[in-house]
Design an enzyme around this catalytic site. Structure first.
Site, PDB file in Angstrom:
ATOM      1  N   HIS A  35     -20.618 -31.293 -64.005  1.00 37.87           N
ATOM      2  CA  HIS A  35     -19.068 -31.090 -63.585  1.00 37.87           C
ATOM      3  C   HIS A  35     -19.005 -29.860 -62.492  1.00 37.87           C
ATOM      4  O   HIS A  35     -18.419 -30.089 -61.546  1.00 37.87           O
ATOM      5  CB  HIS A  35     -18.429 -30.696 -64.830  1.00 37.87           C
ATOM      6  N   GLU A  36     -19.699 -28.851 -62.868  1.00 41.65           N
ATOM      7  CA  GLU A  36     -19.732 -27.574 -61.977  1.00 41.65           C
ATOM      8  C   GLU A  36     -20.412 -27.778 -60.546  1.00 41.65           C
ATOM      9  O   GLU A  36     -20.036 -27.576 -59.525  1.00 41.65           O
ATOM     10  CB  GLU A  36     -20.139 -26.252 -62.527  1.00 41.65           C
ATOM     11  N   HIS A  83     -18.048 -29.597 -58.143  1.00 40.73           N
ATOM     12  CA  HIS A  83     -17.264 -28.441 -57.419  1.00 40.73           C
ATOM     13  C   HIS A  83     -18.012 -27.737 -56.350  1.00 40.73           C
ATOM     14  O   HIS A  83     -17.508 -27.523 -55.225  1.00 40.73           O
ATOM     15  CB  HIS A  83     -16.639 -27.480 -58.400  1.00 40.73           C
TER      16      HIS A  83
END
Length: 460
Positions: free
Chosen positions: A18-19, A22
């Site tokens: 997920h990170e 980003h």
């Protein structure tokens, strides 16, 4: 220990993906990333890539993560680096950076499902066990040993076999039934006594169900609990009722009290029912086949109280392992099915959330970290394929959850950007603060309900 390790690996991997979504899009948009962190609390690992400004950190508490970018709203920024700050980027870049985290989780799910499709997964054959007495499946005329060849919409009547899709495994059948039940759609199952036999339609009137929870109780009402297994006794426990009666591993049960036993599910039900209204034990006469001979054995299952009612146990594994089939697909078909499965799980998750919001589904469907940890351990114990399927499911849930329009989540920030695109001005700091506080309250309430459900499941 397996449960703890499987849970930490799953959580760490999904948060890192997920990170990383980003991070990669931020770098691609020219934003300076100061820190990439998996977990919170005290750092246990940290490193820099040569020539890069980002510090990579792994922290002790693996319950989240973050990507810290250069931003004038958080700290003063050198004028020479102002063009690298997140807040100075065009609206489309900021929205892409925020959306990249949830999308990375969804893409991970696609990759896992596609990989499983390519490698092939062992799943039970789509052969039915004895339906629960009085259930929809029994009333529809389904029987133990029926092969489910195809399944399709009931809207076109029973003559629409050509519009039905092939059912490749029992898990595939359960997924189709779950979708139809939650959508309130009737489902036609085309069944035969042999996989190459003439198929006959059987309509499951799922639209008649009041579906509030997608759990084991739902499938008990539908009546299809498990795939077909032979009614064989296995793994007799020391000191149990089965051992006391003289049952042995491998005994094939033909009849109980003179009535034929068709499969393992029917035998399990007969055992559970062998108890009086006040919990008194009931003795049964079992006819079992052992080494080519038929023996009559008196068996007295031991009563136990569960969820306020009496059931009986024999303390032995009942039913053979189901016959398995390898489900696999080619490169393009496997990838497409991965995309479709991710979409279906995402849409089903959103529908369940929406139904809980308006009161059409129970809040007991919410699960928290304890339930996730429990399923992580159980799936890991079943093998790598089951564990990867679990990871894909949780990755979809994480992606969908973060796209919800709550201010503290990625979806909330996307709503801010939607407002900015429509009005030409960003959300004011005062409103941002109010919305953030409200989002924290809602999120904490949801987490509290989920944790309560976890404790209730473990206690019950």
């Amino acid at each position: 220990m397996l449960t703890v390790i499987a849970f930490i690996v799953a959580l760490g991997l999904l948060i890192a993906i997920h990170e990383y979504g980003h991070y990669r899009v931020a770098v691609a948009c020219g934003v300076k990333v100061l820190r990439f962190s998996v977990g919170f609390g005290k750092p246990i690992l940290r490193w820099h890539r040569p020539g890069k400004p980002t510090e990579f950190v792994v922290c002790a508490l693996p319950l989240g993560g973050y990507v810290r970018m250069l931003d004038e709203r958080e700290a003063p920024v050198d004028p020479a680096e102002r063009h690298l700050a997140f807040n100075t980027q065009p609206l489309r870049s900021r929205a892409a950076i925020v959306a990249a985290g949830p999308l990375a989780n969804l893409l991970l799910a696609v990759a896992i499902y596609a990989g499983l499709n390519w490698a092939g997964v062992q799943e039970p054959q789509p052969v039915l066990s004895t339906p629960v007495a009085g259930s929809l499946a029994e009333r529809a005329g389904l029987r133990a040993g029926d092969w489910v060849l195809r399944a399709g919409e009931a809207d076109g009547g029973e003559g629409g076999e050509s519009s039905a899709d092939d059912v490749v495994s029992f898990e595939d059948l359960r997924w189709r039934i779950t979708q139809a039940a939650l959508d309130g759609r009737d489902l036609v199952l085309w069944v035969a006594r042999q996989p190459d036999g003439a198929a006959q339609p059987r309509v499951l009137p799922l639209s008649a169900l009041d579906v509030r929870e997608a759990d084991a109780a739902l499938f008990r009402r539908i009546g299809l609990l498990s795939p077909y297994t032979a009614p064989r006794v296995g793994q007799v426990m020391d000191g149990g009722a089965a051992q006391a009666a003289g049952l042995q591993d491998g005994d094939l049960v033909r009849r109980v009290d003179g009535r034929e036993v068709l499969d393992g599910q029917a035998l399990r039900q007969r055992i559970r029912d062998a108890v009086g209204p006040q919990g008194q034990p009931v003795t049964q006469r079992w006819d079992v086949e052992r080494a080519g001979q038929v023996l009559s054995i008196d068996v007295t299952p031991r009563p136990q109280q569960r969820d306020g009612r009496w059931i009986a146990r024999v303390e032995a594994y009942v039913g053979d392992a189901p016959a398995m089939t390898t489900v696999h697909h080619g490169p393009l078909d496997g990838l497409w099915r991965g995309v479709v499965k991710t979409w279906e799980v995402s849409w089903l998750t959103l529908k369940m959330m929406g139904r809980m919001l308006i009161g059409e589904a129970s809040l007991s469907n919410l699960s928290g970290p304890l339930t996730i940890a429990d399923y992580a351990g159980k799936s890991a114990s079943l093998g790598i394929s089951a564990y990867l399927g679990f990871l894909a499911l949780i990755s979809v849930s994480l992606g969908v959850l973060n796209l919800l329009p709550l201010p503290v989540l990625d979806g909330g920030h996307l709503m801010y950007y939607l407002w900015e695109s429509l009005t030409g001005r960003p959300v004011s700091e005062a409103w941002m603060e109010r919305l953030q506080r409200g989002g924290v309250v809602v999120l904490m309430a949801l987490m509290s309900v989920a944790l309560f459900n976890d404790v209730a499941r473990l206690a019950g």
